[in-house]
Design an enzyme around this catalytic site. Structure first.
Site, mmCIF file in Angstrom:
data_model
loop_
_atom_site.group_PDB
_atom_site.id
_atom_site.type_symbol
_atom_site.label_atom_id
_atom_site.label_comp_id
_atom_site.label_asym_id
_atom_site.label_seq_id
_atom_site.Cartn_x
_atom_site.Cartn_y
_atom_site.Cartn_z
ATOM 1 N N ASP A 67 0.864 -1.440 0.022
ATOM 2 C CA ASP A 67 -0.294 -0.210 0.246
ATOM 3 C C ASP A 67 1.299 1.365 -0.112
ATOM 4 O OD1 ASP A 67 0.964 -0.230 2.873
ATOM 5 O OD2 ASP A 67 -1.201 -0.671 3.867
ATOM 6 N N ASN A 136 -7.573 -3.185 14.499
ATOM 7 C CA ASN A 136 -8.830 -3.558 13.958
ATOM 8 C C ASN A 136 -9.297 -4.946 13.691
ATOM 9 O OD1 ASN A 136 -7.986 -2.103 11.817
ATOM 10 N ND2 ASN A 136 -10.236 -0.699 11.189
ATOM 11 N N HIS A 138 -7.076 -5.234 9.894
ATOM 12 C CA HIS A 138 -6.727 -4.968 8.659
ATOM 13 C C HIS A 138 -5.678 -5.725 8.592
ATOM 14 C CE1 HIS A 138 -4.759 -0.601 9.764
ATOM 15 N NE2 HIS A 138 -3.541 -1.108 9.487
ATOM 16 N N GLU A 143 -9.853 -1.826 5.365
ATOM 17 C CA GLU A 143 -10.289 -1.857 6.521
ATOM 18 C C GLU A 143 -11.439 -2.724 7.198
ATOM 19 O OE1 GLU A 143 -9.033 -0.322 9.104
ATOM 20 O OE2 GLU A 143 -8.055 1.996 8.007
HETATM 21 C C1 GLP Z 1 -0.316 0.245 8.581
HETATM 22 C C2 GLP Z 1 -0.531 -0.820 7.552
HETATM 23 C C3 GLP Z 1 -0.613 -2.008 8.188
HETATM 24 C C4 GLP Z 1 0.067 -2.580 9.083
HETATM 25 C C5 GLP Z 1 -0.652 -2.318 9.546
HETATM 26 C C6 GLP Z 1 0.153 -1.944 11.065
HETATM 27 O O1 GLP Z 1 -1.675 0.787 8.766
HETATM 28 N N1 GLP Z 1 -0.747 0.081 6.863
HETATM 29 O O2 GLP Z 1 0.370 -2.269 6.921
HETATM 30 O O3 GLP Z 1 0.422 -3.466 8.854
HETATM 31 O O4 GLP Z 1 -0.646 -0.792 9.743
HETATM 32 O O5 GLP Z 1 1.206 -1.273 11.664
HETATM 33 P P1 GLP Z 1 2.072 -1.069 12.906
HETATM 34 O O6 GLP Z 1 3.122 -2.137 12.057
HETATM 35 O O7 GLP Z 1 2.836 -0.121 12.794
HETATM 36 O O8 GLP Z 1 1.330 -1.593 13.998
#
Ligand code: GLP
Length: 244
Positions: A67, A136, A138, A143
């Site tokens: 992404d 959440n 995702h 989402e």
């Molecule tokens: C972000 C990314 C995800 C990631 C998630 C968790 O928004 N788009 O790919 O896995 O949130 O992030 P983190 O690893 O910083 O907890």
């Protein structure tokens, strides 16, 4: 879904690195699906170490990122392109021609989504997709409520995701409200998936993933329908499950 429980963040990073190094060395032309966020940072550090020690080369690796924020230029320190360069690409022998992070400032974002999807297909498909998880549930930026049949698309970020990611920005107003994200079907088409989960903030999501149903309300739950998924989660991520 195989679940590997490790002690802590370092243990998770080490386990994930050893799996990835094995796959990269085994495959002739490995195609990786890469993730951003705090979760895979330790893994990327270890991959750089493995590369420096001569245990792995990225010369033949192609990669696709999950992404990118809509509206952030490649050279914006908060863009995921920048993150990948800083945390991995600049430190290993991967060719930048072989990496694709969605372009969040493309003049035609719909076309960019199609191009990302087409490039993945043209590569022969993703061999190993790395994933983190949002609190959440995702995956990528898909989402809760995202159809399991989704392909790469422009998505609106949940309020809770904007809040969670605001820690990287000067203020919450600076966090983009949209992103280009590989779809859930795109992710599910990968041959193998590695899901990394660390910390108490993800404990509820891990509980819902392991003990709950497969539902679009928890995007990660779709992974239970995939034949080759490994979840690597640390003790802190098990706190809700352990308390039951
Ligand atoms: C972000 C990314 C995800 C990631 C998630 C968790 O928004 N788009 O790919 O896995 O949130 O992030 P983190 O690893 O910083 O907890």
């Amino acid at each position: 879904m195989e679940v590997i429980r490790v002690k802590d963040y370092d243990g998770m990073s080490e386990e994930a690195a050893s799996i990835l190094v094995e796959r990269i060395n085994r495959l002739d032309n490995p195609v990786l699906g890469l993730a951003t966020g705090s979760t895979p940072e330790g893994l990327y550090k270890r991959l750089i170490e493995e590369y420096k020690q001569g245990n792995v080369s990225f010369k033949n690796v192609k990669s696709f990122n999950l992404d990118e924020y809509v509206g952030l230029e490649k050279n914006d320190p908060n863009s995921y392109y920048y993150f990948m360069k800083e945390k991995l690409f600049d430190h290993v022998d991967i060719s930048l021609e072989n990496v694709r992070v969605p372009n969040g400032v493309a003049s035609d974002l719909q076309q960019e989504c199609k191009d990302h999807e087409a490039a993945i297909q043209a590569s022969g498909g993703i061999d190993v997709q790395l994933l983190g998880i949002g609190a959440n549930g995702h995956i990528g930026f898909n989402e809760p409520g995202t159809p399991f049949s989704s392909k790469t698309q422009v998505v609106d970020l949940d309020e809770s995701t904007i809040e969670a990611n605001s820690r990287f920005f000067d203020s919450i107003e600076d966090v983009p409200t949209q992103a280009v994200s590989m779809g859930i079907e795109t992710i599910m088409n990968s041959k193998e998936i590695l899901l990394l989960i660390s910390g108490a903030g993800k404990a509820e999501a891990l509980d819902r993933l392991i003990n709950g149903d497969v539902t679009e309300d928890l995007p990660a739950s779709v992974l239970k329908n995939h034949p080759n998924v490994t979840v690597i989660a640390d003790d802190a991520a098990f706190t809700v499950i352990d308390s039951k």
